[in-house]
Design an enzyme around this catalytic site. Sequence first.
Site, PDB file in Angstrom:
ATOM      1  N   GLU A  26       8.944   9.064   5.443  1.00  0.00           N
ATOM      2  CA  GLU A  26       7.656   8.366   5.453  1.00  0.00           C
ATOM      3  C   GLU A  26       7.430   7.772   6.838  1.00  0.00           C
ATOM      4  OE1 GLU A  26       7.338   5.533   2.267  1.00  0.00           O
ATOM      5  OE2 GLU A  26       5.385   4.784   2.945  1.00  0.00           O
ATOM      6  N   ASN A  71       3.899   4.692   0.275  1.00  0.00           N
ATOM      7  CA  ASN A  71       2.770   3.759   0.363  1.00  0.00           C
ATOM      8  C   ASN A  71       1.910   4.041   1.589  1.00  0.00           C
ATOM      9  OD1 ASN A  71       3.907   2.584  -1.885  1.00  0.00           O
ATOM     10  ND2 ASN A  71       4.854   0.895  -0.769  1.00  0.00           N
ATOM     11  N   ASN A 171       0.149   8.537  -4.189  1.00  0.00           N
ATOM     12  CA  ASN A 171       1.470   7.911  -4.342  1.00  0.00           C
ATOM     13  C   ASN A 171       1.363   6.614  -5.136  1.00  0.00           C
ATOM     14  OD1 ASN A 171       4.381   7.488  -3.433  1.00  0.00           O
ATOM     15  ND2 ASN A 171       3.431   5.599  -2.692  1.00  0.00           N
ATOM     16  N   GLU A 172       2.189   6.481  -6.158  1.00  0.00           N
ATOM     17  CA  GLU A 172       2.327   5.222  -6.924  1.00  0.00           C
ATOM     18  C   GLU A 172       0.979   4.540  -7.147  1.00  0.00           C
ATOM     19  OE1 GLU A 172       5.480   2.836  -5.166  1.00  0.00           O
ATOM     20  OE2 GLU A 172       6.996   4.258  -5.870  1.00  0.00           O
ATOM     21  N   TYR A 243      14.383   3.135  -8.245  1.00  0.00           N
ATOM     22  CA  TYR A 243      15.441   2.632  -7.357  1.00  0.00           C
ATOM     23  C   TYR A 243      16.278   1.641  -8.162  1.00  0.00           C
ATOM     24  CZ  TYR A 243      12.406   4.372  -3.594  1.00  0.00           C
ATOM     25  OH  TYR A 243      11.640   5.158  -2.778  1.00  0.00           O
ATOM     26  N   GLU A 291      11.016  10.138  -5.852  1.00  0.00           N
ATOM     27  CA  GLU A 291      11.636   9.013  -5.128  1.00  0.00           C
ATOM     28  C   GLU A 291      12.755   8.484  -6.008  1.00  0.00           C
ATOM     29  OE1 GLU A 291       9.368   5.844  -3.279  1.00  0.00           O
ATOM     30  OE2 GLU A 291       7.682   7.198  -2.962  1.00  0.00           O
ATOM     31  N   GLN A 346      15.190   7.489   1.242  1.00  0.00           N
ATOM     32  CA  GLN A 346      14.554   8.484   2.076  1.00  0.00           C
ATOM     33  C   GLN A 346      15.637   9.217   2.857  1.00  0.00           C
ATOM     34  OE1 GLN A 346      11.031   7.039   4.120  1.00  0.00           O
ATOM     35  NE2 GLN A 346      10.307   5.933   2.333  1.00  0.00           N
TER      36      GLN A 346
END
Length: 496
Positions: A26, A71, A171-172, A243, A291, A346
């Site tokens: 990212e 993000n 994304n999200e 996560y 992710e 990542q």
Amino acid sequence: MKAEVIVNKSYVIGKIDNRIYGSFLEHLGRAIYHGIYEPTHKTANEQGFREDVLELVKQLKVEAVRYPGGNFVSGYNWEDGTGDKSKRPRRMEHAWRSIETNEVGIDEFQEWAKQADTDIIMAVNLGTRGADDARNLVEYCNGTTDTYYVQKRKENGFEKPFSIKTWCLGNEMDGEWQIGSKTADEYGKLAKESAKMMKSVDPSIELVACGSSEFNMKTFGEWELTVLDHVYDYVDYISLHQYYGNVSDKTSDYLGRSVLMNDFIKSVSAICDAVKAKKHSKKTMNLSFDEWNVWFHSNNAKIDDWQIAPPLLEDVYNFEDALLVGCMLMTLQKNCDRVKIACLAQLVNVIAPIMTENNGKSWAQTIFYPFFFASNYGRGVSLQSIVKSDSYQTSDGYTVPYLESSVIYNEEKGEITVYAVNRNLEEEMSLELFLQGFDSAKLVEHKELYCDNLKSVNTSDEQPVAPKDVEISKSVGENHKVSLKKHSFNMLRFSL
Ligand code: AHR
């Protein structure tokens, strides 16, 4: 302590899609700038990419890399990262409150991906932008018509299309923190219209719709049901993100977190199948776990806003993190019938297996190694195992087996690979393997990742957490016995 694993050549979960060994880069912190790209570095090549980092990435055999966020993508204008570098704008980047110089964009990244021998999973901005910009980006990357964005790409020096196959629709978008976050209904409608337009430009692309940002989101379940109701016929995958962190410093609880990851996968699969049934659809929706990782060490770091490439999210991983990452990889392998894409989030510097110093060294963090072994040897079909192992209870009520394991059969290479983590913090484990139907199986390698100190970390100078060869018995046949150290990650390779 004793445990058994029984597999049979005919009992196959599914073929592993090699994209489960994917990762993520990212525009965040030092992932791109000073991570993969640093023209002033002594190993920098003509394009400004660090060859030392490329070398480590290639060792991991990363199949695909999600880009450019995260993000970040929800406020990004992809055009900023194309064309003449000297004319590219500097922007306030609002997701991470940094300054984005746009020295790297898709023009450069597609070149890096070629050098890293990996594919790109491209994300489009459905936060501040929408279907129109998404379809233009598909045209710029993949188009072959004599039209505006294809011309632009050619003017920028790229005659051939980038041929990016997999695309993420935002994304999200369920997260309050996301720039342009949406309700499930708003997002579902936008994702569907974007999907229609993007596939109209290039019908060969595959699309990933946003699922929940984590299992514990208040809207989990409802979000997937509503979004899938809109997009079921138009997309190919729904995403999962997760996560974990050892925040309360309880290692046995922490090492059991992959059991929750498994529950998450099973829950999303069930939701997809419920929508499939409701729609009388013949199509099975697959999952993109795009992710996943450990992320908590850097939570309290104080970094000033509006810097270029500040050291954000730089978790320094210890040995127990590598054990959990190993268990998470096995969970992905065992769910390969539904999980077709997965991205370790990542890749460089930002919650990453590879770390760099600005204009200095690069090195492998502890979590590099389980990914290395899974990606290099875990290709083929995943076999259904019967596991006999004692379990323990976590303080929040989950039952966790002491043994985490997976078995991969690679017919082409004539190999079986068994991955095993002994979660027991006190005792060694005597593991019996019954490889039914593989009577010529010969143990050829036992790699072990072990450290007495669960909190050991690797640095630019010292690598106490590194794999070692264990002496093997050279046993041949269907039955084998090995010993696994307390809290250790192991890979056992058999030739056939
Ligand atoms: O990987 C770091 C961040 O985690 C990503 O930008 C976002 O998608 C997630 O919340």
